[in-house]
Design a protein around this motif. Structure first.
Motif, PDB file in Angstrom:
ATOM      1  N   SER A  67       0.844  -1.201   0.000  1.00 47.98           N
ATOM      2  CA  SER A  67       0.000   0.000   0.000  1.00 47.98           C
ATOM      3  C   SER A  67       0.872   1.242   0.000  1.00 47.98           C
ATOM      4  CB  SER A  67      -0.940   0.009   1.208  1.00 47.98           C
ATOM      5  OG  SER A  67      -0.226   0.002   2.422  1.00 47.98           O
ATOM      6  N   VAL A  68       0.457   2.239  -0.762  1.00 51.44           N
ATOM      7  CA  VAL A  68       1.186   3.503  -0.872  1.00 51.44           C
ATOM      8  C   VAL A  68       0.170   4.621  -0.669  1.00 51.44           C
ATOM      9  CG1 VAL A  68       2.617   4.963  -2.358  1.00 51.44           C
ATOM     10  CG2 VAL A  68       2.840   2.468  -2.481  1.00 51.44           C
ATOM     11  N   ILE A  69       0.150   5.175   0.534  1.00 53.80           N
ATOM     12  CA  ILE A  69      -0.843   6.177   0.913  1.00 53.80           C
ATOM     13  C   ILE A  69      -0.116   7.437   1.356  1.00 53.80           C
ATOM     14  CG2 ILE A  69      -2.866   6.670   2.346  1.00 53.80           C
ATOM     15  CD1 ILE A  69      -3.223   4.238   0.512  1.00 53.80           C
ATOM     16  N   PRO A 129      -2.375   4.395   7.816  1.00 47.76           N
ATOM     17  CA  PRO A 129      -2.157   3.319   8.793  1.00 47.76           C
ATOM     18  C   PRO A 129      -3.136   2.165   8.644  1.00 47.76           C
ATOM     19  CG  PRO A 129      -1.977   5.466   9.842  1.00 47.76           C
ATOM     20  CD  PRO A 129      -2.502   5.709   8.469  1.00 47.76           C
ATOM     21  N   GLY A 130      -4.386   2.481   8.354  1.00 44.93           N
ATOM     22  CA  GLY A 130      -5.379   1.414   8.203  1.00 44.93           C
ATOM     23  C   GLY A 130      -5.072   0.511   7.024  1.00 44.93           C
ATOM     24  N   GLU A 131      -4.695   1.115   5.893  1.00 42.19           N
ATOM     25  CA  GLU A 131      -4.341   0.303   4.728  1.00 42.19           C
ATOM     26  C   GLU A 131      -3.037  -0.464   4.975  1.00 42.19           C
ATOM     27  OE1 GLU A 131      -6.104  -0.394   2.288  1.00 42.19           O
ATOM     28  OE2 GLU A 131      -7.551   1.227   1.987  1.00 42.19           O
ATOM     29  N   ILE A 148       3.665  -4.805   3.000  1.00 38.50           N
ATOM     30  CA  ILE A 148       4.472  -3.598   3.129  1.00 38.50           C
ATOM     31  C   ILE A 148       3.554  -2.407   2.900  1.00 38.50           C
ATOM     32  CG2 ILE A 148       6.363  -2.225   2.166  1.00 38.50           C
ATOM     33  CD1 ILE A 148       7.779  -4.777   1.413  1.00 38.50           C
ATOM     34  N   GLY A 149       3.556  -1.470   3.826  1.00 36.39           N
ATOM     35  CA  GLY A 149       2.684  -0.309   3.699  1.00 36.39           C
ATOM     36  C   GLY A 149       3.433   0.980   3.958  1.00 36.39           C
ATOM     37  N   LEU A 150       3.299   1.939   3.055  1.00 31.75           N
ATOM     38  CA  LEU A 150       3.926   3.245   3.196  1.00 31.75           C
ATOM     39  C   LEU A 150       2.862   4.276   3.524  1.00 31.75           C
ATOM     40  CD1 LEU A 150       6.386   5.173   2.867  1.00 31.75           C
ATOM     41  CD2 LEU A 150       5.750   5.355   0.448  1.00 31.75           C
ATOM     42  N   THR A 151       3.084   5.013   4.626  1.00 25.78           N
ATOM     43  CA  THR A 151       2.166   6.067   5.040  1.00 25.78           C
ATOM     44  C   THR A 151       2.911   7.389   5.093  1.00 25.78           C
ATOM     45  OG1 THR A 151       0.802   4.569   6.362  1.00 25.78           O
ATOM     46  CG2 THR A 151       0.696   6.902   6.920  1.00 25.78           C
ATOM     47  N   GLY A 152       2.390   8.397   4.401  1.00 26.55           N
ATOM     48  CA  GLY A 152       3.039   9.698   4.388  1.00 26.55           C
ATOM     49  C   GLY A 152       3.057  10.339   5.759  1.00 26.55           C
ATOM     50  N   GLY A 153       4.151  10.963   6.110  1.00 24.20           N
ATOM     51  CA  GLY A 153       4.274  11.639   7.399  1.00 24.20           C
ATOM     52  C   GLY A 153       5.367  12.684   7.359  1.00 24.20           C
ATOM     53  N   LEU A 188       6.322   6.760   7.275  1.00 21.47           N
ATOM     54  CA  LEU A 188       6.395   5.548   8.087  1.00 21.47           C
ATOM     55  C   LEU A 188       6.099   4.314   7.239  1.00 21.47           C
ATOM     56  CD1 LEU A 188       6.769   4.252  10.871  1.00 21.47           C
ATOM     57  CD2 LEU A 188       4.329   4.688  11.305  1.00 21.47           C
ATOM     58  N   VAL A 189       6.952   3.308   7.358  1.00 23.63           N
ATOM     59  CA  VAL A 189       6.758   2.040   6.659  1.00 23.63           C
ATOM     60  C   VAL A 189       6.316   0.980   7.657  1.00 23.63           C
ATOM     61  CG1 VAL A 189       7.845   0.208   5.318  1.00 23.63           C
ATOM     62  CG2 VAL A 189       8.451   2.587   4.882  1.00 23.63           C
ATOM     63  N   TYR A 190       5.246   0.269   7.299  1.00 22.74           N
ATOM     64  CA  TYR A 190       4.758  -0.851   8.096  1.00 22.74           C
ATOM     65  C   TYR A 190       5.162  -2.155   7.407  1.00 22.74           C
ATOM     66  CZ  TYR A 190       1.539   2.351  10.544  1.00 22.74           C
ATOM     67  OH  TYR A 190       0.989   3.358  11.294  1.00 22.74           O
ATOM     68  N   ILE A 191       5.568  -3.131   8.183  1.00 23.84           N
ATOM     69  CA  ILE A 191       5.831  -4.471   7.682  1.00 23.84           C
ATOM     70  C   ILE A 191       4.883  -5.425   8.393  1.00 23.84           C
ATOM     71  CG2 ILE A 191       7.532  -6.322   7.401  1.00 23.84           C
ATOM     72  CD1 ILE A 191       8.246  -3.863   5.793  1.00 23.84           C
TER      73      ILE A 191
END
Length: 371
Positions: free
Chosen positions: A301-303, A310-312, A318-323, A328-331
């Motif tokens: 996910s690329v948000i 964060p929800g996606e 692997i999830g990228l959240t703009g900040g 922030l990258v979630y694994i």
């Protein structure tokens, strides 16, 4: 994203196009067709290899002449993906490519002439373990059906298909698949729905002559999506006036969105807005281009901001959240690291490829242990 598709697929007889099972409980296969001159062996081989690299399960090649049949033999020896020979009128071409190792014959028994010619083609297919695809198209219906119905209709398409099917039924040849394509979405969908209740054989889906890359993708997604949601369809081609590789990409994206196939990266990305903390569109364009070679399934996910990011991300591998000041990258749904914008695409690509390599190695370890 990880839950199975709720779609209940129509039960169909399974055939094999080379190494690819079609129908039954086999995954829905994606195919395209070459648009090179078949006599240009090198160009055709190069295009087939590009299609295979993009994920094509099956490739169709037009074989209009006996010279093209001989060229097909040279092409066949240089590629590994199963090939379908597209043949009209001349039954001798079908007999020739059967000798040369074709994996499927795309013919309409009714347009290759006398019964003994149909019998010869079916005999060659039977002896060589080659299935047949019956392909009906609204633009080339038989003259008597045009006169009977006045214009192409779903009923006319199905009647044409059943005529061709009767030829094979009389010869006790059940290993075939059928398509009833039209450029009109409603006509094609209605024809496939009718045919699905009348035969047990697999159905090859397509909205023929759908249009260019954008318009054809939309039209095909609507028409094929309706059928796939009904559980109808065992193999498909997205017909676009574009590079055939785009047909494969669209076909897989269609199946991934319905959770019917998982191949390559499943991207979830926001459309971007003024809340974004990095350029979402440029990031996605770069990632899609760089990661086209990956075939291992992976949810990414690329948000661009923290509203939905964060929800996606928690649902992605692997999830990228703009900040701000860093993204922030979630694994696997958990915060893992932060990435700054100056090397964002490079860092994210590296993380994705590392994850893919780890998944591939884990699969190899499972196979090695015999689990």
């Amino acid at each position: 994203m990880h839950s199975p598709s709720p779609i209940v697929r129509r039960k169909s007889r399974q055939i094999h196009v080379g190494k690819v099972p079609v129908g039954g409980d086999a995954p829905i296969s994606v195919q395209s067709m070459t648009n090179t001159d078949t006599l240009d062996v090198a160009a055709t081989v190069e295009q087939i290899q590009r299609l295979e690299a993009a994920g094509a399960d099956i490739v169709r090649v037009s074989v209009p002449t006996m010279d093209a049949a001989d060229a097909f033999g040279h092409i066949k020896r240089q590629v590994s993906v199963p090939l379908v020979a597209d043949i009209h009128f001349d039954y001798k071409i079908a007999l020739r490519v059967a000798e040369l190792g074709v994996d499927c014959l795309r013919i309409n028994p009714g347009n290759i002439g006398k019964e003994e010619r149909v019998r010869a083609v079916v005999s060659a297919a039977r002896d060589n373990g080659i299935p047949i695809r019956i392909g009906v198209n609204a633009g080339s219906l038989e003259k008597d059906l045009q006169k009977k119905y006045g214009e192409p209709t779903p009923e006319a398409l199905v009647e044409s298909a059943m005529r061709h099917i009767d030829h094979l039924d009389r010869l006790d040849f059940p290993d075939f698949k059928v398509s009833v394509k039209a450029s009109d979405v409603f006509m094609a969908v209605a024809a496939y729905r009718q045919l699905a209740t009348r035969i047990e054989q697999p159905l090859h889906l397509g909205i023929t002559e759908a249009g260019g890359l954008r318009s054809g993708t939309v039209k095909s997604s609507i028409g094929l999506g309706m059928l796939l949601m009904d559980g109808i369809g065992d193999t498909l081609r997205v017909s676009l006036a574009a590079d055939p590789v785009e047909e494969i990409k669209v076909g897989y994206d269609m199946l991934k969105s319905l959770r019917l196939r998982s191949k390559g990266i499943n991207f979830v990305a926001c459309p971007s807005c003024s809340r974004q903390n990095f350029d979402v569109i440029a990031t996605m364009n770069a990632l899609e281009e760089r990661l086209e070679d990956i075939m291992t399934p992976l949810d990414v996910s690329v948000i661009g901001c923290v509203v939905n990011g964060p929800g996606e991300a928690k649902e992605s591998e692997i999830g990228l959240t703009g900040g701000s000041p860093a993204n922030l990258v979630y694994i696997d749904g958990k915060p893992a690291t932060k990435l700054r914008n100056d090397h964002l695409v490079d860092d994210l690509e590296r993380m994705i490829r590392d994850r893919v390599r780890a998944k591939e190695q884990a699969e190899k370890d499972v196979i090695a242990r015999g689990e």
